[in-house]
Enzyme design. Structure first.
Site, PDB file in Angstrom:
ATOM      1  N   HIS A 236       0.829  -1.215   0.000  1.00 24.14           N
ATOM      2  CA  HIS A 236       0.000   0.000   0.000  1.00 24.14           C
ATOM      3  C   HIS A 236       0.862   1.263   0.000  1.00 24.14           C
ATOM      4  O   HIS A 236       0.549   2.255   0.657  1.00 24.14           O
ATOM      5  CB  HIS A 236      -0.956   0.005   1.194  1.00 24.14           C
ATOM      6  CG  HIS A 236      -2.246   0.728   0.918  1.00 24.14           C
ATOM      7  ND1 HIS A 236      -3.367   0.103   0.434  1.00 24.14           N
ATOM      8  CD2 HIS A 236      -2.588   2.026   1.042  1.00 24.14           C
ATOM      9  CE1 HIS A 236      -4.336   0.983   0.280  1.00 24.14           C
ATOM     10  NE2 HIS A 236      -3.890   2.161   0.638  1.00 24.14           N
ATOM     11  N   ASP A 267       3.233  -3.256  -7.434  1.00 22.35           N
ATOM     12  CA  ASP A 267       3.433  -1.803  -7.388  1.00 22.35           C
ATOM     13  C   ASP A 267       4.393  -1.471  -6.256  1.00 22.35           C
ATOM     14  O   ASP A 267       4.855  -2.345  -5.523  1.00 22.35           O
ATOM     15  CB  ASP A 267       2.110  -1.051  -7.265  1.00 22.35           C
ATOM     16  CG  ASP A 267       1.485  -1.119  -5.867  1.00 22.35           C
ATOM     17  OD1 ASP A 267       2.103  -1.702  -4.948  1.00 22.35           O
ATOM     18  OD2 ASP A 267       0.380  -0.598  -5.692  1.00 22.35           O
ATOM     19  N   GLY A 269       7.109   2.067  -5.632  1.00 18.23           N
ATOM     20  CA  GLY A 269       8.397   2.653  -5.968  1.00 18.23           C
ATOM     21  C   GLY A 269       8.740   2.704  -7.439  1.00 18.23           C
ATOM     22  O   GLY A 269       9.874   3.032  -7.800  1.00 18.23           O
TER      23      GLY A 269
END
Length: 338
Positions: A236, A267, A269
């Site tokens: 998250h 997901d 970075g």
């Protein structure tokens, strides 16, 4: 509009909420939740960026590939590339409110559509946030995925029905939102889901169901056994639990557990096309981009979002050509320097 111009505008519009740093690594905004930072020390946000930075690519330029095909088949549909827009809400309390929720979601949706990919929309403490996302998806002929917070079962089921009416591609729950500070502050209870609760949600829709927030192989296996069509390996954005590993650190082990059984997204970075290639080599089928898309939308609207997708796709092509990867199917661990 260039990406530099969009960032300059965003820096002014998001002042006090996001500094639009030259390197978006979570250090300047550590602990700023609500806001764009990572919870607590901000270590989980930073871990996402640093985990990707530690991964190196093997450069191979002696080969006969003159082009690189970025086409990705995700959930049974072909897209121009594997990059999609992560679900984001809370413009007022996370980003400064220079745009309305409706304007923000529409910019993300239209920019994604123009780039030949999907927008993922989110859920938040204000019911209007979820509705703004659905309206944006409707505006691009249903080319989006609706993600719902891990609320009470009846609340989730009601939102799933609304998403189905909007014609979305898929629905899901971001179980990693179970500890969101902003939801607690707005008196909107969220929490973990049991295996039986997850199975109930999957069975309640004919659409592909996505479980977002998987960070361990055993949890990936539970999602697969519950009947999920896809998972997102994600912490998250470092916004719910301090000191987690970066998504790139756990992706390969998670993917190995369920690869072939469901679609794997990742997901956390992602800043450049090379980051996309790294995650694909670690086992992801598709990649979500969050904070950079928020900056692009705030600074350049639909044009800014489409421009960022185009830039990242171009970087992905360059990275593929210089590592000898002609198509995404050829992206594997051998491309990575170990």
């Amino acid at each position: 509009m260039t990406q530099a111009e969009a960032k300059k505008i965003a820096r002014e519009r998001m002042k006090g909420y996001c500094r639009v740093c030259p390197v978006c690594n979570g250090k300047a905004c550590a602990g700023e939740v609500p806001g764009m930072g990572g919870v607590g020390s901000g270590a989980a946000f930073t871990a996402n960026v640093e985990a990707l930075a530690r991964i190196r690519l093997n450069m191979r330029a002696i080969h006969d590939r003159k082009t690189a095909d970025t086409t990705a088949v995700l959930l049974g549909t072909s897209y121009a590339h594997p990059i999609q827009c992560a679900p984001m809400t809370g413009v007022a309390y996370n980003m400064g409110g220079a745009m309305s929720e409706e304007e923000f979601e529409l910019a993300l949706a239209k920019g994604s559509s123009a780039a030949g990919t999907l927008v993922w929309t989110g859920d938040g403490a204000d019911p209007a946030m979820f509705e703004a996302g659905l309206s944006a998806i409707k505006a691009v002929n249903g080319q989006g995925i609706a993600i719902i917070k891990p609320r009470a079962q009846d609340e989730i089921l009601a939102r799933m029905a609304r998403a189905e009416e909007a014609g979305v591609v898929a629905v899901g729950v971001d179980i990693d939102g179970a500890g969101l500070v902003t939801m607690a502050l707005k008196n909107q209870p969220v929490g973990p889901k049991s295996f039986s609760e997850l199975k109930e949600l999957v069975a309640a829709t004919s659409l592909p169901f996505i479980v977002k927030g998987i960070m361990t192989p055993d949890q990936a296996l539970l999602a697969a056994e519950a009947g999920a069509a896809a998972i997102v390996v994600s912490n998250h954005g470092g916004r719910v639990l301090d000191h987690t590993p970066g998504a790139a650190e756990v992706l390969q082990a998670v993917s190995r557990q369920v690869r072939g059984r469901l679609t794997v997204f990742a997901d956390g970075g992602v800043r450049h096309g090379a980051d996309v290639l790294k995650l694909l080599c670690l086992g992801a089928d598709g990649v979500l981009v969050g904070r950079p898309m928020a900056v692009a939308a705030m600074g350049g609207g639909e044009e800014g979002v489409a421009g960022l997708f185009k830039a990242m796709q171009g970087e992905l092509v360059q990275s593929m050509l210089l590592t000898g990867v002609g198509s995404l199917k050829q992206a594997g661990p051998d491309i990575l320097f170990t």
